[in-house]
Design a protein around this motif. Structure first.
Motif, PDB file in Angstrom:
ATOM      1  N   PRO A 278      60.501  20.232   8.228  1.00 16.18           N
ATOM      2  CA  PRO A 278      60.851  20.125   9.368  1.00 16.18           C
ATOM      3  C   PRO A 278      59.798  19.177  10.287  1.00 16.18           C
ATOM      4  O   PRO A 278      60.595  18.515  11.027  1.00 16.18           O
ATOM      5  CB  PRO A 278      60.186  21.716  10.059  1.00 16.18           C
ATOM      6  CG  PRO A 278      60.548  22.369   8.588  1.00 16.18           C
ATOM      7  CD  PRO A 278      60.062  21.571   7.400  1.00 16.18           C
ATOM      8  N   LEU A 279      58.714  18.810  10.054  1.00 15.94           N
ATOM      9  CA  LEU A 279      57.834  17.971  10.535  1.00 15.94           C
ATOM     10  C   LEU A 279      58.369  16.446  10.144  1.00 15.94           C
ATOM     11  O   LEU A 279      58.253  15.619  10.835  1.00 15.94           O
ATOM     12  CB  LEU A 279      56.320  18.015  10.221  1.00 15.94           C
ATOM     13  CG  LEU A 279      55.665  19.276  10.729  1.00 15.94           C
ATOM     14  CD1 LEU A 279      54.238  19.312  10.419  1.00 15.94           C
ATOM     15  CD2 LEU A 279      55.712  19.002  12.267  1.00 15.94           C
ATOM     16  N   PHE A 280      58.628  16.343   9.014  1.00 15.12           N
ATOM     17  CA  PHE A 280      59.380  15.190   8.692  1.00 15.12           C
ATOM     18  C   PHE A 280      60.505  14.646   9.250  1.00 15.12           C
ATOM     19  O   PHE A 280      60.740  13.785   9.814  1.00 15.12           O
ATOM     20  CB  PHE A 280      59.683  14.992   7.200  1.00 15.12           C
ATOM     21  CG  PHE A 280      60.246  13.867   6.533  1.00 15.12           C
ATOM     22  CD1 PHE A 280      59.606  12.747   6.379  1.00 15.12           C
ATOM     23  CD2 PHE A 280      61.727  13.985   6.291  1.00 15.12           C
ATOM     24  CE1 PHE A 280      60.278  11.599   5.799  1.00 15.12           C
ATOM     25  CE2 PHE A 280      62.410  12.538   5.841  1.00 15.12           C
ATOM     26  CZ  PHE A 280      61.546  11.566   5.544  1.00 15.12           C
ATOM     27  N   SER A 281      61.384  15.825   9.488  1.00 16.30           N
ATOM     28  CA  SER A 281      62.556  15.499  10.119  1.00 16.30           C
ATOM     29  C   SER A 281      62.260  15.181  11.746  1.00 16.30           C
ATOM     30  O   SER A 281      63.179  14.247  12.286  1.00 16.30           O
ATOM     31  CB  SER A 281      63.568  16.881  10.247  1.00 16.30           C
ATOM     32  OG  SER A 281      64.121  17.277   8.668  1.00 16.30           O
ATOM     33  N   LEU A 282      61.549  15.821  12.189  1.00  9.75           N
ATOM     34  CA  LEU A 282      60.748  15.632  13.605  1.00  9.75           C
ATOM     35  C   LEU A 282      60.517  14.108  13.637  1.00  9.75           C
ATOM     36  O   LEU A 282      60.810  13.471  14.431  1.00  9.75           O
ATOM     37  CB  LEU A 282      60.041  16.478  14.143  1.00  9.75           C
ATOM     38  CG  LEU A 282      59.263  16.473  15.384  1.00  9.75           C
ATOM     39  CD1 LEU A 282      60.456  16.769  16.467  1.00  9.75           C
ATOM     40  CD2 LEU A 282      58.254  17.202  15.760  1.00  9.75           C
ATOM     41  N   PHE A 283      59.590  13.743  12.837  1.00  9.35           N
ATOM     42  CA  PHE A 283      59.290  12.310  12.802  1.00  9.35           C
ATOM     43  C   PHE A 283      60.009  11.460  12.607  1.00  9.35           C
ATOM     44  O   PHE A 283      60.220  10.396  13.495  1.00  9.35           O
ATOM     45  CB  PHE A 283      58.043  12.147  11.762  1.00  9.35           C
ATOM     46  CG  PHE A 283      57.391  10.775  11.779  1.00  9.35           C
ATOM     47  CD1 PHE A 283      56.537  10.388  12.868  1.00  9.35           C
ATOM     48  CD2 PHE A 283      57.901  10.078  10.834  1.00  9.35           C
ATOM     49  CE1 PHE A 283      55.904   9.184  12.596  1.00  9.35           C
ATOM     50  CE2 PHE A 283      57.424   8.543  10.707  1.00  9.35           C
ATOM     51  CZ  PHE A 283      56.472   8.274  11.664  1.00  9.35           C
TER      52      PHE A 283
END
Length: 348
Positions: A278-283
């Motif tokens: 999820p954090l990777f997708s956000l970044f």
């Protein structure tokens, strides 16, 4: 690898374009429907992978026994393991192939969404590359000569030297943005290099008529979010895309954790890993056009729901229980036959 993606994406692009035609040219709706169809088409591969995993679980006790018995003789250990796989009719790579095929297809679709001019509009990719390369070089020169104008155009187009060479959605934004005059970016000599290709791309884009907006013109999927710490002043509706991708990934991760705990309560917690994707997708979502982020949202939600339903019908525990039940039935039949034969011999 690029040629492999191109080979796969040619027919997929035709399908995506056909779907877009059915929904009035809406890019977002066609991506959603396309993602749903792809996930449904991949169900047989998912089932095959699940069944292969179950077979591995079924023979795991025997494999562990071989590893323990031949711990000091690796060659004999490998021979016995291969023999066991053959006897049990279990493929050593049966679960890997479906996963590899799925991964290749997902990567291919990523490039498909990133390259709508090539695969949906039917423009020669060399023309797109020529336009994007020359304009990106012009932007670099403009940055040196007139920083204020560069900042204005860069903000309007969401275009820089790196993205222009690899991102067709930026080119779509260039040819559709009426506020931008290419002559402000390029000299007449440089403009002549792309004039024919630019007019051709504009013509093809108008003929196909793909609508890249989501809900309203304010949410343009060709635009890049570009995060800023000045949230209140820099906020744009397009920021909803990477945020949505984050939330979709979180939901998928929670569903996956729920399934794992339900099937194996003793399994170690994956709470830390749950935030990684999820954090990777956000970044990454803040560095790519909204069209890619929207695809991630669709892929996460549709893929997660399909996987959740599939686990209910073809979960490892259910399949393993079915395999063991089958084994018990076969063993019982053999024992009955043996007993029957023994009884016949006694009677004789």
């Amino acid at each position: 690898m690029e040629s492999l993606f191109s080979f796969i994406n040619r027919p997929l692009g035709i399908i995506l374009r056909y779907i877009a035609g059915l929904v009035g040219g809406n890019f977002a709706a066609s991506v959603l429907i396309f993602t749903l169809l792809i996930n449904l088409a991949l169900i047989p591969l998912t089932v095959k992978s699940q069944k292969s995993s179950v077979q591995q679980l079924r023979i795991k006790p025997k494999l562990d026994d071989i590893k323990k018995r031949y711990a000091d003789d690796k060659q004999r250990q490998n021979e016995e393991m291969q023999k066991l796989y053959q006897e049990e009719k279990v493929s050593m790579s049966g679960g890997c192939l479906p996963m590899i095929l799925r991964l290749v297809l997902m990567m291919s679709i990523y490039w498909l969404i990133l390259s709508p001019l090539t695969y949906m509009t039917g423009v020669d990719s060399s023309r797109v590359k020529n336009v994007s390369t020359v304009i990106s070089q012009g932007m670099e020169e403009l940055k040196k000569e007139d920083l204020e104008k560069y900042n204005l155009y860069s903000k309007e187009l969401d275009l820089d030297a790196k993205s222009a060479r690899s991102n067709e959605l930026s080119v779509v934004r260039i040819i559709r943005n009426e506020k931008i005059d290419i002559h402000d970016i390029l000299s007449e000599k440089e403009y002549e290099k792309i004039k024919e290709d630019l007019e051709y791309i504009k013509k093809k884009d108008k003929e196909v008529g793909i609508d890249y907006t989501l809900f309203s013109d304010k949410l343009d999927l060709t635009q890049k979010p570009h995060f800023s710490m000045d949230i209140f002043n820099a906020w744009k509706p397009i920021w909803l895309i990477p945020i949505g991708a984050f939330l979709a990934q979180m939901l998928t991760s929670l569903l996956s954790m729920y399934q794992q705990k339900k099937q194996n309560p003793d399994a170690p917690s994956m709470a830390g890993m749950m935030l990684t994707m999820p954090l990777f997708s956000l970044f990454i979502g803040f560095t790519l056009p909204g069209g890619v982020g929207f695809y991630w949202i669709c892929s996460s939600l549709v893929g997660g729901i399909v996987q959740f339903v599939m686990q209910g019908f073809y979960g490892p525990q259910k399949l393993l229980a079915a395999e063991r039940s089958k084994e018990l039935k076969e063993r019982a039949i053999i024992e009955i036959k043996q007993k029957t034969n023994a009884d016949k011999k006694v009677e004789e």
